[in-house]
Structures are given as structure tokens and as C-alpha cells.
Design an enzyme around this catalytic site. Sequence first.
Site, mmCIF file in Angstrom:
data_model
loop_
_atom_site.group_PDB
_atom_site.id
_atom_site.type_symbol
_atom_site.label_atom_id
_atom_site.label_comp_id
_atom_site.label_asym_id
_atom_site.label_seq_id
_atom_site.Cartn_x
_atom_site.Cartn_y
_atom_site.Cartn_z
ATOM 1 N N ILE A 213 40.573 -6.006 24.129
ATOM 2 C CA ILE A 213 41.177 -7.194 23.524
ATOM 3 C C ILE A 213 42.550 -6.906 22.913
ATOM 4 O O ILE A 213 43.271 -7.812 22.527
ATOM 5 C CB ILE A 213 40.201 -7.791 22.483
ATOM 6 C CG1 ILE A 213 38.841 -8.053 23.121
ATOM 7 C CG2 ILE A 213 40.727 -9.085 21.889
ATOM 8 C CD1 ILE A 213 38.873 -8.947 24.352
ATOM 9 N N TRP A 343 46.858 -18.633 9.506
ATOM 10 C CA TRP A 343 46.788 -17.456 8.642
ATOM 11 C C TRP A 343 48.048 -17.272 7.798
ATOM 12 O O TRP A 343 48.345 -16.171 7.343
ATOM 13 C CB TRP A 343 46.453 -16.208 9.472
ATOM 14 C CG TRP A 343 45.001 -16.170 9.879
ATOM 15 C CD1 TRP A 343 44.005 -16.963 9.403
ATOM 16 C CD2 TRP A 343 44.381 -15.314 10.845
ATOM 17 N NE1 TRP A 343 42.806 -16.658 10.000
ATOM 18 C CE2 TRP A 343 42.999 -15.648 10.890
ATOM 19 C CE3 TRP A 343 44.851 -14.278 11.678
ATOM 20 C CZ2 TRP A 343 42.092 -14.992 11.740
ATOM 21 C CZ3 TRP A 343 43.940 -13.631 12.518
ATOM 22 C CH2 TRP A 343 42.585 -13.985 12.535
ATOM 23 N N ASP A 381 46.516 -14.590 21.720
ATOM 24 C CA ASP A 381 45.314 -14.638 20.883
ATOM 25 C C ASP A 381 45.295 -15.896 20.025
ATOM 26 O O ASP A 381 46.273 -16.190 19.333
ATOM 27 C CB ASP A 381 45.283 -13.427 19.931
ATOM 28 C CG ASP A 381 45.025 -12.124 20.669
ATOM 29 O OD1 ASP A 381 44.277 -12.151 21.665
ATOM 30 O OD2 ASP A 381 45.561 -11.084 20.236
ATOM 31 N N GLU A 387 39.006 -21.945 12.814
ATOM 32 C CA GLU A 387 39.124 -21.970 11.347
ATOM 33 C C GLU A 387 39.927 -23.153 10.830
ATOM 34 O O GLU A 387 39.765 -23.554 9.686
ATOM 35 C CB GLU A 387 39.883 -20.726 10.881
ATOM 36 C CG GLU A 387 39.012 -19.625 10.420
ATOM 37 C CD GLU A 387 39.803 -18.359 10.219
ATOM 38 O OE1 GLU A 387 40.855 -18.401 9.548
ATOM 39 O OE2 GLU A 387 39.362 -17.335 10.743
ATOM 40 N N HIS A 476 32.127 -4.933 15.432
ATOM 41 C CA HIS A 476 32.024 -4.879 13.970
ATOM 42 C C HIS A 476 31.167 -3.714 13.510
ATOM 43 O O HIS A 476 31.063 -3.453 12.319
ATOM 44 C CB HIS A 476 31.447 -6.186 13.434
ATOM 45 C CG HIS A 476 32.309 -7.365 13.745
ATOM 46 N ND1 HIS A 476 32.139 -8.126 14.884
ATOM 47 C CD2 HIS A 476 33.366 -7.900 13.110
ATOM 48 C CE1 HIS A 476 33.047 -9.072 14.923
ATOM 49 N NE2 HIS A 476 33.808 -8.963 13.856
ATOM 50 N N CYS A 508 36.060 -8.001 20.517
ATOM 51 C CA CYS A 508 37.319 -8.220 19.788
ATOM 52 C C CYS A 508 38.120 -6.920 19.841
ATOM 53 O O CYS A 508 37.726 -5.960 20.516
ATOM 54 C CB CYS A 508 36.988 -8.633 18.353
ATOM 55 S SG CYS A 508 38.415 -9.258 17.423
#
Length: 534
Positions: A213, A343, A381, A387, A476, A508
Amino acid sequence: FKTAYKTLTTTVPDLKLMLATYFGVLGDNQDIALSLPVHGLHVDLVRAPEQLASILEKARPDLLLSLGVVDGRNIWKADLNALLDHLEPLARQRDLILAPSCSLLHTPIDLERETDLDADVKSWLAFAVQKIEELHTLARALNEGRDAVQATLAENAAALRARRSSTKINDPAAQARSADRNPALAQRHSPFPARRPLQQAKLKLPLYPTTTIGSFPQTPEVRKARADHARGDLSSDAYEAFLREETARTIRWQEEIDLDVLVHGEFERNDMVQYFGEQLSGFAFTKHAWVQSYGSRYVRPPIIFGDVSRPKAMTVEWWEYAQSITSRPMKGMLTGPVTILNWSFVRDDQPRSETCQQIAFAIRDEVCDLEKAGCGIIQIDEAALREGLPLRRADWQPYLDWAVESFRISASGVQDATQIHTHMCYSEFNDIIAAIGAMDADVISIETARSRMELLDAFAAYRYPAEIGPGVYDIHSPRVPSVEEMVDLLRAASKTISPGALWVNPDCGLKTRKWPETKAALINMIAAAHYMRP
Ligand code: GLN
Ligand code: ZN
């Protein structure tokens, strides 16, 4: 709610409860909120100023109202004089509490610590400490009259006036570009079915093509070199040489394990938004303005204060270097406009959709420059697209419309044969799958390992037309998944995605991982892809 609040107030009879609501309008919950046996009610008047009239009309006379008049989610100075125009008549009618719209969790602490910020930009801002001061000024003006705080009010008005007319905000070229926009700019030349054979002929990838990614481990050495360079302890030449060596090593290793589509590793990037913001105009950066992202993670979002444009190419040199040392396809890696917007702290003097579109044009220029340099696969991306969804479903579609349009503007300047990838980090797609489809990317990579590919049902039900890379392992965690495990996931995915459309990649980016587990996991991932190939 009724039972809970009744229990609370009867169990502790002397308790004065303040029910705090925020992030938008109470709407169909307003009657409930007003009927609960609480002492006070806090309402968000920044996001939903329109709700004040009906609340005033319906609130019992002894309900203490807390008015969220200063934006707790953003960093701009409030217009104190305008607020007083509204508040003065109210304050004559009833007792009021003045408050930020929501908790100050989302704003940095103290603007005074920002000694390097552009003086003009700084004069337009208010962090948590300054927001409390604004509330104090408003309260004094209401209690003692505006004269008591006349100098502060005049200063506030002057700062807002200066902001509106500042040349730092207004970039006629960027504005003209937005004004010029037409639907064709958000449209690839041909639809996906026509683009696909051209891309296949050009890229000649095997079935189940493998890729990652973008980022590879940001080791302590990488972070130390960055910090040393920022402090001036490492020269720019030495830092650059270090990054090139790191990139070259990562590319050689990807070749060794036989990945099909390579990445350069993103070692030169501090953060996927900051890296671009620092190269775009209209952005400012702070030294200390940390806010919580989630859990114990803190970020320092850029501040978008003005019209956005791209003075020069941002990633082309790194891409050229990376492609020059391998014969395999090297992906160009960009952060999309919606993610950069979501962001950042965004200017509040124009709709977010307009700011997003300006960023989209900047990214479009970068996409086109990458293509011109010879890049055949460009990943944009959009990690944060979901969000940005408004809280209320009724508001979703307008957001999705302009978010998708911005993505498409950024992606649509290229030839049909150039393959556009996008990546999203989350696994709840069912409710926005139509918007994902409307982005019209050629390939999308998504998080699926933790949900065991369940979300692919959404893609199947929607008949998602393009290619998909459902992440086959969870980045993760340091756990290294076995080949069998990933083969199982790929088999499950191949029930809904045809082999020619199924990419093999992690969930990711790998920047938070360490090298040993990264290497072991990717070697297994490639073995799984090879196993699947006929
Ligand atoms: N290209 C980015 C990376 O690999 C994507 C990160 C993300 O989706 N959050 O780091
Ligand atoms: Zn991601």
C-alpha cells in the site's frame, strides 16, 4: 433517555445535571432533550445556529441554557462583535452560560507557543486558551457592556477584516481554476471497460498481481535521520543520500521476493498529509499544536488558511529515482484531496467542498506530471474519505457528491492506459459502496483481513466493476500470517471477484511495522498469490 435521566436526578436529588449535546443540530431529538429533568442543556450553535430559535421558544423558563458559540472543532477566531449582536437580546431575557461548541479536545492548547507561525495567519487563529479568553470577553461584554472590553473587540474586528482581504488567502489563479471547472475535468476519457484492456496490454501483470500500500517500516533510524535533519544536525545532502539508500534497499528487497508492482517506501514522508501540505501553498504548520487522533495517538494537523495551489511537482523526483533503479513497475504514491482536507484544520470562510476542489486540482497536476515522467500506475490514497461523512444520514449524499467529484478531478487528467489506484483503510463500505464505485478508480485496495472478507459481499451485491485488492493481512499487528491463511482469504475473495480483477496486498501501509515481521509476512503473501495462480 427519560428513564436514565429520571433515575439520575431522583437518586441524587441535589445534583444539577447539564446535558451537553454537540456536533450538530438536535433536530428530531430536540423535544426529548428539552423534556428531560436536567438543570441545564448545552447546544452547539456553531454547527447548528438555526436551532436556537426553536430551543428558546420551547425551553422551560428555568432550564439553564449553555450556548456553544465558539468553535470547539476548529482554530479560527470567533467574530465576537457579530456574536454579541445575537447574544445581547437573549441575555436580557434569561440566564445564559457561554461555552465552546464542544469539548476542546479537538483544538490545540495555546497559540502563544507558536513563535514561528506567520504573523498574519497567527492573528486569525484561536487555540483552546484563546477560545476561553474569547468566552470571557463575551461574558464581560454582556455583563458590563461592550465598553468594558472595547479594545479587545476592536482588535478582534480588525483581525477578521485583515483576514478577509489578505492577499495570503486570495490566489486569483487558484480561484480562476475552480471557476473554470467543467464536468469533463472529472471524467476519464473512456469508461473502465474500455480502459482496462489498454492497461493490461501496457502493464502485462500476472493473475493475482502482488503489491503493497505504500510505506515500508519507518524505523528508529529513519525517524532519527529526519529529526537530525530538521534540527540542522544532518545536512540536506546527507539526509537525501540516507533516504536514497533506504529506498534503494527496499526496492532491491521487493525485487528479491518477487513483488509485481513496487513502491518506493515513503521514507521521505513524515506523514501522508503533512508531506503534501508542506509543498502546497495555502497551508501553514505549527510546532506544538497536537490534537488527539485516536487512543494515544496525536497528530499535528496542517492549517489550510488560503487558496490552495501547487507551486511545483512534489513527488516526481522521488518516483523517477525509484523507477530508475528497477525494471518492474513503480507506483506513484499520492494522498487524495478528501483525505488532505479531512486531516487538516480547514478554513471556515468558504465551503469545505471548494477547498477540497482546490486541493483536487493541485493533486491532478501531480498525477499528470507523474504520468509525463513515465509512471503507469498512480495510487491516490483516500484513507479518510469515510471519516468526513456527516453525522446525519440525510447530509451524506451532498458530502459524498463533492468528495467523489474532487477525487475524480484529481484522477481524471491521465490517459486511459494509465492505471489509477485508490486505497481506503476501513472496512465498512456497504452504506457508501455506490460512492466508492462512482470514484471510478481502476483498482481499489481496502481493509478486509480483520473482517475476513465479509465486506466483499457489498462489492459483489453492488457489482463493483473495477479491480480490487482486499487486504489479506492485518498490518495493525506484528503477527505473521501463514501462507494457508492468506490462501483461504484469497479463495474466499475469488468467490466474488474474478481472478483477473483480484489484487494481493496487505490491509494498509507498513510504516508502523518492523522489518522482520514485514519481510516474513510479505514472503508468505507472495507464496499465497503464486499458489493461487493457475
Ligand atoms: N500510502 C500510505 C501508506 O502506505 C497509506 C496509509 C493509509 O492508508 N493510512 O502509508
Ligand atoms: Zn490504509
